[in-house]
Every structure is written in structure tokens, then in C-alpha cells.
Design a protein around this motif. Structure first.
Motif, PDB file in Angstrom:
ATOM      1  N   ALA A 182      43.050 -20.554  -2.543  1.00 54.50           N
ATOM      2  CA  ALA A 182      41.773 -20.639  -2.019  1.00 54.50           C
ATOM      3  C   ALA A 182      41.124 -19.278  -2.353  1.00 54.50           C
ATOM      4  O   ALA A 182      39.847 -19.181  -2.460  1.00 54.50           O
ATOM      5  N   LYS A 183      41.892 -18.176  -2.944  1.00 55.82           N
ATOM      6  CA  LYS A 183      41.411 -16.971  -3.303  1.00 55.82           C
ATOM      7  C   LYS A 183      40.955 -17.169  -4.733  1.00 55.82           C
ATOM      8  O   LYS A 183      39.699 -16.544  -5.035  1.00 55.82           O
TER       9      LYS A 183
ATOM     10  N   HIS B 103      38.542 -20.820  -8.141  1.00 52.22           N
ATOM     11  CA  HIS B 103      37.506 -21.051  -8.748  1.00 52.22           C
ATOM     12  C   HIS B 103      37.640 -20.621 -10.275  1.00 52.22           C
ATOM     13  O   HIS B 103      36.813 -20.965 -11.133  1.00 52.22           O
TER      14      HIS B 103
ATOM     15  N   ALA C  42      30.864 -18.362  -8.328  1.00 51.73           N
ATOM     16  CA  ALA C  42      31.706 -17.969  -7.229  1.00 51.73           C
ATOM     17  C   ALA C  42      30.752 -17.361  -6.028  1.00 51.73           C
ATOM     18  O   ALA C  42      31.253 -17.663  -5.035  1.00 51.73           O
TER      19      ALA C  42
ATOM     20  N   GLN D 122      31.934 -22.668  -2.996  1.00 51.19           N
ATOM     21  CA  GLN D 122      32.637 -21.528  -3.199  1.00 51.19           C
ATOM     22  C   GLN D 122      32.592 -20.561  -1.673  1.00 51.19           C
ATOM     23  O   GLN D 122      32.909 -19.570  -1.745  1.00 51.19           O
TER      24      GLN D 122
ATOM     25  N   ASP E 117      36.751 -17.272   0.922  1.00 55.45           N
ATOM     26  CA  ASP E 117      37.428 -16.625   0.013  1.00 55.45           C
ATOM     27  C   ASP E 117      37.048 -16.408  -1.446  1.00 55.45           C
ATOM     28  O   ASP E 117      37.183 -15.522  -2.146  1.00 55.45           O
ATOM     29  N   ALA E 118      36.585 -17.715  -2.097  1.00 53.15           N
ATOM     30  CA  ALA E 118      36.071 -17.626  -3.330  1.00 53.15           C
ATOM     31  C   ALA E 118      35.266 -16.923  -3.879  1.00 53.15           C
ATOM     32  O   ALA E 118      35.350 -16.554  -5.052  1.00 53.15           O
TER      33      ALA E 118
END
Length: 517
Positions: free
Chosen positions: A133-134, A137, A428, A434, A437-438
């Protein structure tokens, strides 16, 4: 007389033997690291302004963590200080078709745990990254079904659609190659025991204090010139400069503008000042009232004098931003009109939105002196449009978690377009997929911007990509999910005897070539 000659000859021979012995005692691998006292110095100490969040590159995308991870891990592709793409763990690559690239991997590369680096590790790393999740992307264009191990040192990577900046994304620190065995054995504690192929190996992490790395003597390329690197967490800017002055640290990252002249005037120090890929901003939580009203966001933009902020806080370092990207990023719209300070316009917009009498708000930031200074200035300026603000200063890790969860009204943060490409600086942060977290901590979205950013990702023609990005930036500027504050510079200070240190525009500086004179 003859005895004297023999004595002189004997003394001469002894002197030669001493010199040879001294010469043999100096490593040919590591330059002389003697300091001013004549002692051998083989530990490099670096000071930065926040603690590491995680040393698992898939668990975070913050700058302090990335700066350490850069030393531990290698990526398939490197992006040098001139933002040129170079071989990394991949010796070469070839585009097979519009979707597929084939990479030839270096042979003989070993992870810090002794495991061989193979194509299976590449596949494992990318599949794991896609689930994050971090940082998902960053590699999100890759088709998980399109990763094919041809043999131990050949791998094919396919994208879901044509994706022009793939190689630059594979050079991102978050794409550092992991060892499947190490990750599996580490489990939930892997971040405390990271294993890469990089020039330095992990030794110790004292939470809140420091991270210690040691030289990887089995490194496949030129070995590090110092035996140990310590990253110290020194939150307060002036304290970090004092530590540099007194020799407590050898390199200080993020020298504050207020201390530039102090470093420049010290004969024992060297100031490095280079254009960066960073931008600073004040974000709104567009998912809640009243920040979901574009007129309120625009009013706040007009009520904040960003030129005065740059002058007061950054003291002429960098420049006021017109939009979300710095001018050195590919696809940046350099002709955007700056909002500018216009208090009457701000008041008109507040009245139109039904907030003539203002409202109460919070401004969240972390323990960064410049951001805290900006918060105080903004707090004072927003009183002119009847907005009463409370400044909340939060510890770095908590700050990232809470802004990702939307527990804020306004927040002060920065972003570095690590790849040098507008895709990374816009997708992002502004694409509706997004949130959190993204990167999109404003929770703002626009269907047309989504469409333009999606189109630019699959377009091969650079000129057409730039057109898409320009249009997207015009909408973003108009819709104002941010107060566009500042385009930055990298400012670092070193002790005068530190050599071989170069700043990277993305702020992730390599330390493998640093040594002491």
C-alpha cells in the motif's frame, strides 16, 4: 672510518625496511583516512533530521528511510547524479515490444546473507512490491502475470499497458532488490534485519537515535572506502550544524537556510548547494468540509504570501512554487501563473463560499523547524480571513500515518519527484486511485486529471506526454488541492576532510565513494 661506513649502510637499510613496512600497512583498497590528529578514521557519521521509519523498502516511501536503504540495496537500473540511466543489478536491457522488457542480470552478485542474486529474487521483489500500500504505485504499471524468469540471470518484465517511465521507476529506492529467503525468515521483523546486495550491510538500529551500517567486503562493484557508516537522527536543525562544526558528524543533510552563511564562513566546513527535485506544499483534506469547496482552497492560496515565506523561512534558498512540479522535472508546466498574495480576492471567495466569518482549523506538521516556522506564518496570515488555526506538531512516523488516514484539516509536507519524470510527481499525489499512503493525502480527485495522467502513462511520444501533463497541471493549479509553496535545493554540509561526496537531485545520496583525506 670503515666502521662508520658500515654503520651508515646498516642504518640506511633499517630505514628502508621501516618505510616498506609502513607502506605495506596502508590498504590499497581504502584511501588514507587520517584525521587532523593523525588517527585513522574509518567511520563516517551522517546527521539527518528524522529517524528511519522502516528499512523494508516496501513499507515506507519517506526520505530519511530511503537515504539509508540506498546504501543497503541495489536496483536493477541506476539513475546517476545527472539523472542518466545506468546499469545496476541489470547489466543490460532490451525492449521486446510495447509492453515487454528483457533484463540481463549481473552474475556473481551475492546478498549480505551469502545467497546468490538471481532472477527469482527479482520476481519475488516485484510481486511483493505490487502488494504494498505504501509503494505499490511505483511499480504499479507492471503486470504480475507478465514477470517471466527466463533463466537465473535473465528476466522479462511486462506492463499492463505501455509505460514510458518504467526504467526510471525501476531505479527508485523502493525498487531495491530483496532476497526471498531473508524476507521469509525475517517475517514481521524483516525491517529490523534488512538484507540487500548494496555496498553496506545492516548492523544496528537504535530507534530514535541512529542506524549503523558496515562495509560489504563482498560487494560486486567498487567497495566502500570507509568501514562503517552511522546515520544519526538529529531533529533540530541548529543542533545538527553544531554537531558538524564540532566534528560530532562528518556530513549534515538538509542544512537550513538560516545556517548557510555559518557553514560557508567556517574554514573547516564545506557547503554543497544543488538544485533538487523537491517541492514543498500545504495540503488540504478535500474529503471534509470546508476544504471540499474549491473557493475555500483558492481563498487560502490568495491569503498566504508564499513569497514572504520563501524570504523569511528559506531566506532566498530555492524559489516560490507556481504549481506542483519543479522546473527541472520532465513535463513541468513552467508557464503557470502564481496565485500571488491578494487579500481582497481571498475575502471575496470566502464570502461566496459562505465563510465570511471564517472557521476554526488545524495545521498538522512534523518536528521540522522550517515547517513549524511556515505553520506559524500561515497561522498569522489566515487570521486576516477569519480562519483561526491550531498548529499540531507530530512525531514523523505518526505524522505520516495520520495524514495517510485523513486525520487532518491542513498539513505541511514535501515531495521529491525521484524519477525526474512528471508521472511520479503527479500520479501518486493527485490521481484518485492513490488516496492515503500512496501519496494523495489531500483526498482530492478530478476525473479529467485522472484521464490525463492515465493517458500520459501509456503515451510513448514525449511531446504528447508533456501536453497531457501541462493540461493536468493547469487543472490542479486552478482546483488548488495544495498551497503551492516552494521548489527546493539540496543543502548539505561536510567536514573539510570529507571527499567523494556528491548530492543526488532526488536527495538519496550514495556514500560508497566517500572517504577522508
Amino acid at each position: 672510518m670503515r666502521k662508520n661506513k658500515k654503520l651508515l649502510t646498516l642504518l640506511s637499510m633499517m630505514l628502508v625496511l621501516v618505510l616498506v613496512a609502513v607502506g605495506c600497512g596502508t590498504s590499497t583498497e581504502t584511501p588514507d583516512t587520517g584525521d587532523a590528529t593523525g588517527e585513522v578514521k574509518d567511520t563516517l557519521i551522517v546527521g539527518q533530521g528524522a529517524d528511519v521509519v522502516s528499512l523494508d523498502p516496501h513499507a515506507t516511501n519517506d526520505q530519511p528511510s530511503s537515504r539509508v536503504s540506498k546504501q543497503i540495496y541495489n536496483t536493477l537500473v541506476n539513475q546517476n547524479e545527472a539523472m542518466e540511466l545506468e546499469p545496476g543489478l541489470a547489466e543490460s536491457w532490451e525492449k521486446i515490444d510495447d509492453l515487454t522488457w528483457e533484463f540481463k542480470l549481473r552474475q556473481g552478485v551475492k546478498f549480505h546473507n551469502g545467497e546468490d542474486f538471481t532472477a527469482n529474487d527479482v520476481k519475488f521483489t516485484l510481486l511483493r512490491a505490487l502488494e504494498s500500500a505504501k509503494i505499490g504505485h511505483i511499480v504499479g504499471a507492471i503486470n504480475p502475470e507478465g514477470i517471466e524468469v527466463v533463466d537465473n540471470h535473465t528476466i522479462k518484465i511486462a506492463t499492463n499497458e505501455p509505460f514510458a517511465p518504467l526504467l526510471a521507476h525501476l531505479a527508485h529506492t523502493a525498487a531495491g532488490m530483496l532476497n526471498e529467503k531473508a524476507v521469509t525468515e525475517g517475517g514481521e521483523n524483516y525491517a529490523q534485519n534488512p538484507v540487500g546486495t548494496g555496498p553496506f550491510k545492516f548492523q544496528e538500529w537504535k530507534t530514535g537515535e541512529s542506524v549503523t551500517l558496515t562495509r560489504n567486503d563482498d560487494y560486486f562493484a567498487d567497495k566502500a572506502k570507509v568501514k562503517t557508516v552511522v546515520f544519526r537522527n538529529i531533529t533540530e536543525n541548529t543542533a545538527r550544524v553544531i554537531e558538524l562544526e564540532t566534528g560530532g558528524i562528518d556530513i549534515a543533510y538538509d542544512i537550513p537556510p538560516t545556517e548557510v552563511s555559518r557553514v560557508e564562513e567556517d574554514q573547516n566546513l564545506v557547503l554543497l548547494r544543488d538544485e533538487s527535485l523537491s517541492t514543498a506544499y500545504i495540503g488540504f483534506n478535500a474529503g471534509k468540509e470546508p476544504y471540499n469547496d474549491v473557493r475555500v482552497r483558492q481563498a487560502i492560496n490568495y491569503a498566504i504570501d508564499t513569497d514572504s515565506i520563501v524570504e523569511a523561512v528559506y531566506q532566498g534558498v530555492g524559489k516560490a512554487a507556481k504549481g506542483p512540479l519543479g522546473t527541472n522535472v520532465f513535463g513541468a508546466h513552467t508557464d503557470l501563473e502564481q496565485y500571488g498574495y491578494n487579500l481582497e480576492k481571498a475575502k471575496e471567495l470566502m464570502k461566496e463560499a459562505g465563510y465570511e466569518n471564517g472557521f476554526k482549523a488545524t495545521i498538522m506538521t512534523n518536528e521540522n523547524q522550517q515547517r513549524m516556522d511556515i505553520a506559524e506564518i500561515v497561522q498569522n496570515q489566515l487570521r486576516d480571513i477569519n480562519i483561526e488555526t491550531e498548529v499540531q506538531v507530530v512525531e514523523w512516523g505518526t505524522y505520516l500515518d495520520e495524514t495517510a488516514a485523513g486525520k487532518h484539516d491542513m498539513f505541511i509536507l514535501g515531495w521529491t519527484t525521484v524519477t525526474g519524470d512528471a508521472d511520479y510527481g503527479l500520479y501518486a499525489l493527485f490521481h484518485s486511485s492513490q488516496f492515503g499512503d500512496a501519496g494523495n493525502r489531500t483526498f482530492w480527485s478530478n476525473d479529467k486529471v485522472d484521464e490525463l495522467l492515465d493517458a500520459a502513462r501509456v503515451e510513448a511520444d514525449p511531446a504528447k506526454r508533456a501536453e497531457y501533463y501541462s493540461e493536468a497541471q493547469e487543472i490542479i493549479r486552478e482546483e488548488a488541492p495544495w498551497v503551492f509553496t516552494y521548489n527546493g535545493e539540496n543543502l548539505a554540509g561536510t567536514r573539510k576532510n570529507v571527499k567523494g561526496f556528491k548530492q543526488h537531485p532526488a536527495g538519496h545520496h550514495k556514500l560508497v565513494s566517500v572517504y577522508f583525506e
